[in-house]
Scaffold this active site. Structure first.
Site, PDB file in Angstrom:
ATOM      1  N   ASP A 251      25.366  40.310  55.753  1.00  0.00           N
ATOM      2  CA  ASP A 251      25.127  40.163  54.319  1.00  0.00           C
ATOM      3  C   ASP A 251      23.642  40.222  53.985  1.00  0.00           C
ATOM      4  OD1 ASP A 251      27.784  39.922  53.667  1.00  0.00           O
ATOM      5  OD2 ASP A 251      27.778  37.732  53.599  1.00  0.00           O
TER       6      ASP A 251
ATOM      7  N   GLU B 286      36.950  44.396  54.661  1.00  0.00           N
ATOM      8  CA  GLU B 286      35.528  44.678  54.497  1.00  0.00           C
ATOM      9  C   GLU B 286      34.759  44.240  55.738  1.00  0.00           C
ATOM     10  OE1 GLU B 286      31.992  43.521  51.291  1.00  0.00           O
ATOM     11  OE2 GLU B 286      33.793  42.290  51.438  1.00  0.00           O
ATOM     12  N   HIS B 287      34.998  43.013  56.202  1.00  0.00           N
ATOM     13  CA  HIS B 287      34.334  42.460  57.387  1.00  0.00           C
ATOM     14  C   HIS B 287      35.371  42.039  58.421  1.00  0.00           C
ATOM     15  CE1 HIS B 287      31.829  41.239  53.821  1.00  0.00           C
ATOM     16  NE2 HIS B 287      30.876  41.788  54.544  1.00  0.00           N
TER      17      HIS B 287
ATOM     18  N   TYR C 142      23.345  49.185  40.669  1.00  0.00           N
ATOM     19  CA  TYR C 142      23.783  47.984  39.968  1.00  0.00           C
ATOM     20  C   TYR C 142      23.711  46.788  40.910  1.00  0.00           C
ATOM     21  CZ  TYR C 142      26.393  44.765  37.050  1.00  0.00           C
ATOM     22  OH  TYR C 142      26.745  43.689  36.282  1.00  0.00           O
TER      23      TYR C 142
ATOM     24  N   ASN D 116      31.707  42.936  39.448  1.00  0.00           N
ATOM     25  CA  ASN D 116      32.974  42.263  39.172  1.00  0.00           C
ATOM     26  C   ASN D 116      34.013  43.264  38.663  1.00  0.00           C
ATOM     27  OD1 ASN D 116      32.309  42.787  36.490  1.00  0.00           O
ATOM     28  ND2 ASN D 116      31.708  40.688  36.039  1.00  0.00           N
TER      29      ASN D 116
ATOM     30  N   GLN E  33      28.659  47.726  30.273  1.00  0.00           N
ATOM     31  CA  GLN E  33      27.672  48.420  29.438  1.00  0.00           C
ATOM     32  C   GLN E  33      26.534  48.997  30.267  1.00  0.00           C
ATOM     33  OE1 GLN E  33      28.474  45.197  29.292  1.00  0.00           O
ATOM     34  NE2 GLN E  33      26.709  43.870  28.920  1.00  0.00           N
TER      35      GLN E  33
ATOM     36  N   GLU F 211      47.721  86.946  45.533  1.00  0.00           N
ATOM     37  CA  GLU F 211      47.577  85.884  44.536  1.00  0.00           C
ATOM     38  C   GLU F 211      47.534  86.414  43.106  1.00  0.00           C
ATOM     39  OE1 GLU F 211      44.351  83.252  45.387  1.00  0.00           O
ATOM     40  OE2 GLU F 211      45.436  82.290  47.037  1.00  0.00           O
TER      41      GLU F 211
ATOM     42  N   GLN G 151      32.622  33.915  53.144  1.00  0.00           N
ATOM     43  CA  GLN G 151      33.081  35.027  52.308  1.00  0.00           C
ATOM     44  C   GLN G 151      33.871  34.528  51.109  1.00  0.00           C
ATOM     45  OE1 GLN G 151      31.853  38.040  52.699  1.00  0.00           O
ATOM     46  NE2 GLN G 151      30.778  37.228  54.487  1.00  0.00           N
TER      47      GLN G 151
ATOM     48  N   HIS H  22      39.206  89.690  41.323  1.00  0.00           N
ATOM     49  CA  HIS H  22      38.816  89.328  42.683  1.00  0.00           C
ATOM     50  C   HIS H  22      38.963  90.547  43.597  1.00  0.00           C
ATOM     51  CE1 HIS H  22      39.039  85.210  41.262  1.00  0.00           C
ATOM     52  NE2 HIS H  22      38.705  84.727  42.458  1.00  0.00           N
TER      53      HIS H  22
ATOM     54  N   HIS I 181      31.984  33.801  47.751  1.00  0.00           N
ATOM     55  CA  HIS I 181      31.429  34.882  46.935  1.00  0.00           C
ATOM     56  C   HIS I 181      32.028  34.920  45.537  1.00  0.00           C
ATOM     57  CE1 HIS I 181      28.693  37.354  49.306  1.00  0.00           C
ATOM     58  NE2 HIS I 181      29.446  37.145  50.359  1.00  0.00           N
TER      59      HIS I 181
END
Length: 396
Positions: free
Chosen positions: A327, A293-294, A106, A190, A167, A381, A235, A386, A238
Site C-alpha cells: 500500500d 486485489e491482494h 484522481y 468511491n 464531477q 465479404e 484492508q 476494398h 479502507h
C-alpha cells in the site's frame, strides 16, 4: 441509495459538467464537500515552494517510498520492448509503444481522513516513468494538506485541482474553463467515481473501474494470531464495503483470529469472512475464484500455492509479508484490480500509460503478393472498393 439511483445522479452530474463547466464544478463542490463559499479561485492550487513540515520521519519515509516506487517502475520500463519488427511472407511488420499525451489522476478521500500521499506516489510515478507529458491531479478539497502538497512538490507536480467525486472525472473527460481535458483517467475512488468512469468509457481512456479494497489471507499455525488479524483488519478499514477473507488450514486459527477481532475491532467483523480449508487445491481454487486485489501468504506451504495462482492483483509472500507494505512503500503500484476483475486485468503500471501502434512496411513485392489473396477475401465479404483498391496493386 441503490446503484440505479447513483447511476442516474452521476449521469446528471456528467451532463451538467459537460454543459456548464466550472459553474457545475462549483455547484457540486459546494453541495457534496460542504464548502459554501467555494469559488473559482479555489479550484486550482499552484505549488511554487516546498511546504514547511517539521515531521522528520515523514519526510524520510516519503522520500524512501518515492525512491522505491520509482526504481520498480524504471526497472519495468527497461523490461518493456518499446519497438520491434519482424519479417514473414515478404511482409515487414512490428510495433512501437508511445506514451499517451495527457493523463488525469484522481486521488480519493478516505474513511478515516485524508492525506492520501501513497496514492499520489503510486499513480504519478508510473506516468512520469512512461514519459507522459501532461499530468493533471484532482482530489477532494480536504485532501489538500501540507503533507499532500509536500509530496506533490517532491514529485514535481506544480498544481493540484481541488475537486472530487463524479464531477472531477467529468471535468477531466471534457475539460472546463479551469481544468484541462485529458486522454486517460486513472486512480481509485468511491462508487460515485467508479460509476462516472464507467459512464465515460469511450469518451476518454479509463484505467480500471476499481471497487472496494480486498485481501485474501492464507494462514497456518506457523504464524501468531496478531499479524494475521492485523492483515485482515488493515484492508477492512479502507472502506465499509472492503472485504477480507481468511483461509485457514486449522479451525483453531479461525477461532483465535475471530476472537481477537471481536475484542479489538468489533466494528469490522462483518467485513471479514472465515473459511476452513483442508488442502492446497481447495485454497488455490477459492483464491482463483475470488480473484482478489491482494493475497497474503502466512503459511509454510506458500511455495506449493504460488505456482498455481492465476487470478490476483498482487501477491505478498516470504517471511512476515504484508499487503500494507504494498500500500505504501514496496514499489509496485497499489492501484490494483478488484471485485474479481483480476481474472482479466492487471494493476496500474508503466504499461497503463503506453499505447501500441502497429507498423506495416510495404514493398513492391509485398503488394503484388498480398493483392491476389486480399482481393479474394474482399470479394467474399462484398467489399467492392476494398477489392478495387488491392486489384490496382495487383495490376501495378
Amino acid at each position: 441509495m441503490n446503484n440505479q439511483d447513483i447511476s442516474l445522479k452521476v449521469k446528471k452530474i456528467i451532463e451538467d459538467v459537460k454543459k456548464y463547466g466550472d459553474t457545475a464544478i462549483l455547484k457540486y463542490t459546494r453541495l457534496f464537500d460542504g464548502i459554501k463559499n467555494f469559488s473559482l479561485k479555489d479550484i486550482k492550487v499552484e505549488i511554487k515552494n516546498l511546504p514547511k513540515i517539521d515531521d522528520v520521519l515523514f519526510k524520510r519515509s516519503i522520500t524512501f517510498a518515492i525512491n522505491n516506487v520509482k526504481k520498480f517502475h524504471q526497472a519495468e520500463l527497461r523490461n518493456i520492448k518499446k519497438f520491434w519488427l519482424t519479417k514473414y511472407n515478404n511482409i515487414v511488420a512490428g510495433q512501437k509503444l508511445l506514451p499517451v499525451e495527457s493523463v488525469g489522476i484522481y486521488i480519493p478521500g478516505g474513511r478515516y481522513g485524508y492525506n492520501y500521499v501513497s496514492t499520489l506516489i503510486m499513480t504519478v510515478i508510473p506516468a512520469q516513468v512512461a514519459n507522459v507529458k501532461k499530468i493533471v491531479v484532482v482530489t477532494p478539497p480536504k485532501n489538500v494538506t501540507n503533507y499532500f502538497l509536500y509530496t506533490a512538490y517532491l514529485l514535481k507536480i506544480k498544481e493540484i485541482y481541488k475537486i472530487g467525486g463524479a464531477q472531477a472525472i467529468a471535468a477531466l473527460a471534457f475539460g472546463t474553463e479551469t481544468i484541462p481535458k485529458v486522454d486517460l483517467i486513472i486512480g481509485p475512488g468511491n462508487i460515485w467515481v467508479s460509476e462516472a468512469k464507467r459512464q465515460l468509457v469511450g469518451f476518454v481512456g479509463i484505467d480500471l473501474i476499481a471497487g472496494p479494497s480486498e485481501v485474501v489471507v492464507v494462514a497456518d499455525n506457523s504464524y501468531p494470531v496478531e499479524p494475521i488479524a492485523y492483515e485482515l483488519l488493515a484492508q477492512a478499514e479502507h472502506d465499509k464495503n472492503a472485504k477480507s477473507y481468511l483461509l485457514a488450514f486449522d479451525q483453531s486459527i479461525i477461532e483465535k483470529v475471530k476472537n481477537y477481532v471481536l475484542s479489538n475491532a468489533k466494528e469490522l467483523i462483518s467485513q471479514i469472512q472465515f473459511k476452513y480449508v483442508k488442502d492446497i487445491n481447495s485454497v488455490v481454487s477459492i483464491i482463483n475464484q475470488i480473484a482478489p486485489e491482494h493475497l497474503t501468504l502466512f503459511t509454510k506451504k506458500q511455495n506449493f500455492i504460488l505456482p498455481k495462482i492465476k487470478n490476483v492483483g498482487a501477491i505478498f509472500f516470504g517471511n512476515n509479508p504484508s499487503a500494507v507494505f504494498g500500500d505504501y512503500i514496496a514499489g509496485p503500484s497499489h492501484v490494483l484490480p478488484t471485485d474479481t476483475t483480476a481474472r482479466f486485468s492487471s494493476g496500474l503500471s508503466v504499461l497503463t500509460f503506453l499505447k501500441k501502434i502497429s507498423l506495416i512496411n510495404f514493398s513492391v513485392n509485398t503488394t503484388k503478393m498480398l493483392s491476389k489473396y486480399t482481393s479474394k477475401l474482399a470479394e467474399i465479404e462484398g467489399m467492392y472498393w476494398h477489392k478495387k483498391r488491392v486489384d490496382y496493386g495487383k495490376e501495378s
